[in-house]
Scaffold this active site. Structure first.
Site, PDB file in Angstrom:
ATOM      1  CE  LYS A 161       1.652 -17.842  -2.586  1.00  0.00           C
ATOM      2  NZ  LYS A 161       0.721 -18.965  -2.737  1.00  0.00           N
ATOM      3  CG  ASP A 209      -2.287 -20.112  -1.438  1.00  0.00           C
ATOM      4  OD1 ASP A 209      -1.771 -20.102  -0.299  1.00  0.00           O
ATOM      5  OD2 ASP A 209      -1.769 -20.699  -2.404  1.00  0.00           O
ATOM      6  CE1 TYR A 263      -3.584  -2.540   0.639  1.00  0.00           C
ATOM      7  CE2 TYR A 263      -4.643  -0.473   1.194  1.00  0.00           C
ATOM      8  CZ  TYR A 263      -4.731  -1.797   0.859  1.00  0.00           C
ATOM      9  OH  TYR A 263      -5.962  -2.381   0.737  1.00  0.00           O
ATOM     10  CG  ASP A 316      -8.163  -4.482   1.770  1.00  0.00           C
ATOM     11  OD1 ASP A 316      -9.109  -4.021   2.441  1.00  0.00           O
ATOM     12  OD2 ASP A 316      -8.107  -4.411   0.531  1.00  0.00           O
ATOM     13  CG  ASP A 321     -13.819  -6.616   2.185  1.00  0.00           C
ATOM     14  OD1 ASP A 321     -13.563  -5.941   3.207  1.00  0.00           O
ATOM     15  OD2 ASP A 321     -14.253  -6.109   1.126  1.00  0.00           O
TER      16      ASP A 321
HETATM   17  C1  IPM Z   1     -10.405  -0.942   4.121  1.00  0.00           C
HETATM   18  C2  IPM Z   1     -10.625  -0.329   2.757  1.00  0.00           C
HETATM   19  C3  IPM Z   1      -9.464   0.587   2.413  1.00  0.00           C
HETATM   20  C4  IPM Z   1      -8.206  -0.276   2.346  1.00  0.00           C
HETATM   21  C5  IPM Z   1      -9.647   1.410   1.118  1.00  0.00           C
HETATM   22  C6  IPM Z   1     -10.886   2.286   1.176  1.00  0.00           C
HETATM   23  C7  IPM Z   1      -8.429   2.235   0.788  1.00  0.00           C
HETATM   24  O1  IPM Z   1     -10.810  -1.327   1.804  1.00  0.00           O
HETATM   25  O2  IPM Z   1     -10.267  -0.182   5.097  1.00  0.00           O
HETATM   26  O3  IPM Z   1     -10.382  -2.164   4.225  1.00  0.00           O
HETATM   27  O4  IPM Z   1      -7.920  -0.884   1.306  1.00  0.00           O
HETATM   28  O5  IPM Z   1      -7.505  -0.343   3.352  1.00  0.00           O
HETATM   29 MG    MG Z   2     -10.960  -3.268   2.609  1.00  0.00          MG
END
Ligand code: IPM
Ligand code: MG
Length: 371
Positions: A189, A221, A142, A245, A249
């Site tokens: 990884k 993975d 990042y 990240d 999700d």
């Molecule tokens: C998160 C989001 C952010 C990230 C984006 C909005 C930059 O997806 O906080 O998980 O990738 O960190």
């Molecule tokens: Mg995110």
């Protein structure tokens, strides 16, 4: 207790979910005699529109002067479809993470029995699922050097980590693991990446100081698969920025909705609290977004202030709404309640205004008009 809290509403559903979290904070303040002083500041597309920058200096200054930051969401489709845009809303959140040196992002994943039917997994795989992801937040790909060739046909993003960056979050995750089931899984990884091999070396060394914690190592993975196959095996997951990240999700679907998950970002300066979801522009202004991720982020903030009883009451209030099927549209497409109604119910519960038996009919009146 007196606390100064910076409010960064941001974009899309950010302002409306944050408004519910503030209702709950105000109910906590009134019930427990605390004073919370709020200062709003701009971030994201809203800040670009007004100032040309996704993170104005003034916003950083407000956050640095506060005891905590409550963040909504950033993102706007008008930038997503323009890969050449020089200013982007996401620079707001990335910039504030860097400015506040928020190196650890803590994302608890909890499942609720009343929402199990919404999860893509069978209920038997969800029983007792309760783990925390520690995502490194200010390093890795990042924040590495980014380059695009002059003719625009080649691009690169560098991923680098220093030992100290790994150590500080690893220590924190070991300390949490000690207070939980004493199990830590490093997700990496290491069969391919040098940075991952460094993570393993550092974590292996630290593990000798936390001999009561069992450590295991899992390739990302495989971890993505294990989260779906057998999520109950995890207690504390430690991982680098981008892997964290992605898997957080993925993990959120276990709880039934992305809208449910809170997070705390901590580091060397003011801590920041935010739901893990994005700005969900399609729902903005419609009063249908799920405010629970933001409300549970407030619970994490209260814990951070050392207000465990207050935090517990907020979590009880959330569980009460879910148990009684007071849920938003992401959870029940037909019998749903508005964002603001859920905020009212949770803050009323915190204020002790909800009687033992609730007259559902009264609440029904504030329900969606389409049913
Ligand atoms: C998160 C989001 C952010 C990230 C984006 C909005 C930059 O997806 O906080 O998980 O990738 O960190
Ligand atoms: Mg995110």
């Amino acid at each position: 207790m007196n606390k100064k809290i910076a409010i960064l509403n941001g974009d899309g559903i950010g302002p409306e979910v944050t408004a519910q979290a503030l209702k709950v904070l105000n109910a906590v303040a009134a019930t427990f005699k605390h004073e919370f002083e709020y200062t709003e500041a701009l971030i994201g597309a809203a800040a670009i529109d007004q100032t040309g920058s996704a993170l104005p200096d003034e916003t950083v200054a407000v956050c640095l002067k506060s005891d905590a930051v409550l963040f909504g969401a950033v993102g706007d489709p008008k930038y997503d479809h323009d890969p050449s845009a020089k200013v982007r809303p996401e620079q707001g959140i990335l910039g504030i993470r860097k400015a506040l040196e928020l190196f650890a992002n803590i994302r608890p994943v909890t499942t609720y029995p009343s929402l199990q039917h919404l999860s893509p997994l069978k209920a038997k795989h969800l029983e007792g699922v309760d783990f925390i992801i520690f995502r490194e937040l200010t390093g890795g790909i990042y924040f590495g050097k980014k380059q695009t060739s002059e003719d625009g046909t080649v691009a690169s993003d560098e991923c680098s980590y220093a030992k100290e960056e790994i150590e500080r979050i690893a220590h924190l995750s070991f300390q949490y693991a000690r207070k939980r089931k004493k199990k830590l899984t490093l997700v990496d990884k290491a069969n391919v990446l040098d940075t991952s091999r460094l993570w393993r070396r550092v974590v292996q060394q630290l593990a000798t100081h936390y001999s009561d914690v069992t450590v295991d190592y899992m390739f990302v993975d495989n971890a993505a698969m294990q989260l779906i196959l057998n999520p109950g095996q995890f207690d504390v997951i430690l991982t680098e920025n981008m892997f964290g990240d992605i898997i957080s999700d993925e993990a959120s679907v276990l709880s039934g909705s992305l809208g449910m998950l809170p997070s705390a970002s901590v580091g060397n300066k003011t801590a920041l609290f935010e739901p893990i979801h994005g700005s969900y522009p399609q729902a903005a202004g419609k009063d249908v977004a799920n405010p629970i991720g933001s409300i549970l982020s407030v619970a994490m903030m209260l814990d951070y202030f050392g207000l465990a009883e207050e935090a517990g009451l907020v979590r009880d209030a959330v569980s009460w709404t879910l148990y009684n099927n007071f849920v938003t549209k992401d959870i029940d497409m037909v019998n749903f309640y508005f964002t603001s109604t859920i905020g009212d119910l949770i803050s009323d519960y915190v204020s002790g205004k909800i009687p033992g038996t609730v007259k559902k009919d009264n609440i029904e009146l504030r329900k969606s008009t389409i049913i």
